[in-house]
Structures are given as C-alpha cells and as structure tokens.
Scaffold this motif. Structure first.
Motif, short mmCIF file in Angstrom:
data_model
loop_
_atom_site.label_atom_id
_atom_site.label_comp_id
_atom_site.label_asym_id
_atom_site.label_seq_id
_atom_site.Cartn_x
_atom_site.Cartn_y
_atom_site.Cartn_z
N SER A 169 -2.90 -2.04 -7.59
CA SER A 169 -3.78 -1.03 -6.98
C SER A 169 -4.10 -1.36 -5.52
CB SER A 169 -5.06 -0.88 -7.78
OG SER A 169 -5.84 -2.06 -7.73
N LYS A 170 -3.97 -2.62 -5.13
CA LYS A 170 -4.29 -3.03 -3.75
C LYS A 170 -3.04 -3.29 -2.92
CE LYS A 170 -8.63 -5.06 -5.14
NZ LYS A 170 -9.43 -6.27 -5.26
N PHE A 171 -1.88 -3.26 -3.55
CA PHE A 171 -0.64 -3.68 -2.90
C PHE A 171 -0.31 -2.87 -1.64
CE2 PHE A 171 4.07 -3.32 -2.63
CZ PHE A 171 4.35 -4.64 -2.28
N GLU A 172 -0.18 -1.56 -1.75
CA GLU A 172 0.26 -0.73 -0.61
C GLU A 172 -0.71 -0.81 0.55
OE1 GLU A 172 3.21 0.54 -0.28
OE2 GLU A 172 3.84 0.23 -2.36
N SER A 173 -2.02 -0.77 0.28
CA SER A 173 -2.97 -0.83 1.39
C SER A 173 -2.95 -2.20 2.07
CB SER A 173 -4.38 -0.47 0.92
OG SER A 173 -4.85 -1.41 -0.02
N LEU A 174 -2.73 -3.25 1.29
CA LEU A 174 -2.67 -4.59 1.88
C LEU A 174 -1.41 -4.76 2.72
CD1 LEU A 174 -4.36 -7.16 1.99
CD2 LEU A 174 -2.96 -8.04 0.13
N VAL A 175 -0.29 -4.23 2.24
CA VAL A 175 0.95 -4.27 3.03
C VAL A 175 0.74 -3.55 4.36
CG1 VAL A 175 3.34 -3.43 3.14
CG2 VAL A 175 2.52 -4.60 1.09
N SER A 176 0.13 -2.38 4.32
CA SER A 176 -0.14 -1.63 5.56
C SER A 176 -1.01 -2.44 6.51
CB SER A 176 -0.83 -0.30 5.23
OG SER A 176 0.05 0.53 4.53
N TRP A 177 -2.02 -3.12 5.97
CA TRP A 177 -2.90 -3.94 6.80
C TRP A 177 -2.11 -5.05 7.48
CZ3 TRP A 177 -4.54 -8.97 7.22
CH2 TRP A 177 -5.66 -9.18 8.02
N TYR A 178 -1.25 -5.75 6.71
CA TYR A 178 -0.47 -6.84 7.28
C TYR A 178 0.55 -6.35 8.30
CZ TYR A 178 -2.38 -10.81 4.77
OH TYR A 178 -3.21 -11.80 4.34
N ILE A 179 1.12 -5.17 8.11
CA ILE A 179 2.05 -4.61 9.11
C ILE A 179 1.34 -4.52 10.46
CG2 ILE A 179 3.21 -2.48 9.83
CD1 ILE A 179 3.98 -2.11 6.84
N THR A 180 0.12 -4.02 10.45
CA THR A 180 -0.65 -3.87 11.68
C THR A 180 -1.13 -5.22 12.21
OG1 THR A 180 -1.37 -1.68 10.98
CG2 THR A 180 -2.68 -2.77 12.70
N ALA A 181 -1.68 -6.05 11.32
CA ALA A 181 -2.29 -7.31 11.75
C ALA A 181 -1.27 -8.31 12.27
CB ALA A 181 -3.07 -7.92 10.58
N LEU A 182 -0.07 -8.32 11.71
CA LEU A 182 0.93 -9.32 12.12
C LEU A 182 1.80 -8.88 13.29
CD1 LEU A 182 2.10 -10.67 8.64
CD2 LEU A 182 0.42 -11.66 10.21
N ALA A 183 1.73 -7.60 13.66
CA ALA A 183 2.55 -7.09 14.77
C ALA A 183 2.36 -7.88 16.06
CB ALA A 183 2.29 -5.60 15.00
N PRO A 184 1.14 -8.25 16.44
CA PRO A 184 0.99 -9.03 17.68
C PRO A 184 1.67 -10.40 17.62
CG PRO A 184 -1.12 -8.09 17.04
CD PRO A 184 -0.17 -7.87 15.89
N LEU A 185 1.93 -10.90 16.43
CA LEU A 185 2.59 -12.20 16.27
C LEU A 185 4.11 -12.07 16.24
CD1 LEU A 185 0.33 -13.62 13.42
CD2 LEU A 185 0.10 -13.97 15.88
N GLY A 186 4.60 -10.83 16.31
CA GLY A 186 6.04 -10.59 16.26
C GLY A 186 6.58 -10.52 14.85
N TYR A 187 5.71 -10.48 13.85
CA TYR A 187 6.14 -10.37 12.47
C TYR A 187 6.19 -8.89 12.08
CZ TYR A 187 6.11 -15.21 10.81
OH TYR A 187 6.41 -16.52 10.58
N ALA A 188 7.23 -8.52 11.34
CA ALA A 188 7.38 -7.15 10.84
C ALA A 188 7.95 -7.22 9.43
CB ALA A 188 8.32 -6.37 11.75
#
Length: 128
Positions: free
Chosen positions: A13-32
């Motif tokens: 139930s938390k998977f998709e929203s957490l993935v979306s959060w990490y996509i945004t949060a890790l972008a400045p680190l160059g992670y995708a």
C-alpha cells in the motif's frame, strides 16, 4: 567481499508513493530508476544498468525490513555462505542458484537473519 546492493521492503500500500518520493529525492544525487519489476521492486542508481539501492513491495507477514547483498568472488563462496548461515540459525529465503530474471550470470543465495533481515550473497561472473 564488498556490498553489492542494499534495499528495504515496504507494504504494497505504500510502495508506489515511496518510489515516487525517492525518484524526486534522489534526483539531485544523480540517482534515477534503473531497473523495475512492476509492482514488486525498483532499483535506483547513478547510471543505466547499475542499481545499488532497491525498494521492494512485500506483505508484512513475509517480512519487511532491510535487504543487504554482498558480492562473492565465485559460486562456491555463495554456496558456502548459504551453508554456514543456515547452520548458524538463519532461515532459507532462496537456495543458491542462477536468477536469470536479474541477468544470465546472477548466482545468489538468500537467508533471513535471526531478526528477519534478508541477507544475500551474489556472484555475477559466468560459470565455466
């Protein structure tokens, strides 16, 4: 041996929203997002095909928590890890073997430690 990849599991139930959060949060680190098993797991990394950080969806009764994978020098080391970890009180979470769904040379074994974390040892080299 070095750490190959690390991750954790969350309820579906938390998977998709957490993935979306990490996509945004890790972008400045160059992670995708580099690898995806839809609805099951997503691997993040700095370049195509490289995914050292994972998030997986898993029902709580099957264990949520950390996943830690160590890189082995050969298949025999993977086998020995599995034998010793089970003897020491671990629980099988995947016997040693090829995992072609990851890539053709992915040879790994998975053991739950005494508190339920998923520990893996993997060798990526082809077996001759």
């Amino acid at each position: 041996m070095t750490i190959d990849h690390v991750g954790f599991a969350v309820s579906p139930s938390k998977f998709e929203s957490l993935v979306s959060w990490y996509i945004t949060a890790l972008a400045p680190l160059g992670y995708a997002k580099q690898m995806e098993f839809p609805g099951q797991a997503v691997g993040f990394g700095p370049s195509e095909g490289e995914a050292p950080f994972w998030i997986a969806a898993r029902e709580e009764e099957k264990g949520v928590g950390m996943h830690l994978a160590f890189r082995a020098k050969d298949h025999e080391t993977v086998d020995k890890f599995y034998e010793e970890a089970i003897k020491a009180g671990g629980t099988c979470n995947g016997k040693p073997g090829l995992r072609a769904q990851y890539h053709p040379n992915y040879y790994g074994a998975f053991v739950l430690d005494p508190v339920g974390n998923n520990v893996e040892v993997v060798d990526h080299t082809p077996k001759n």
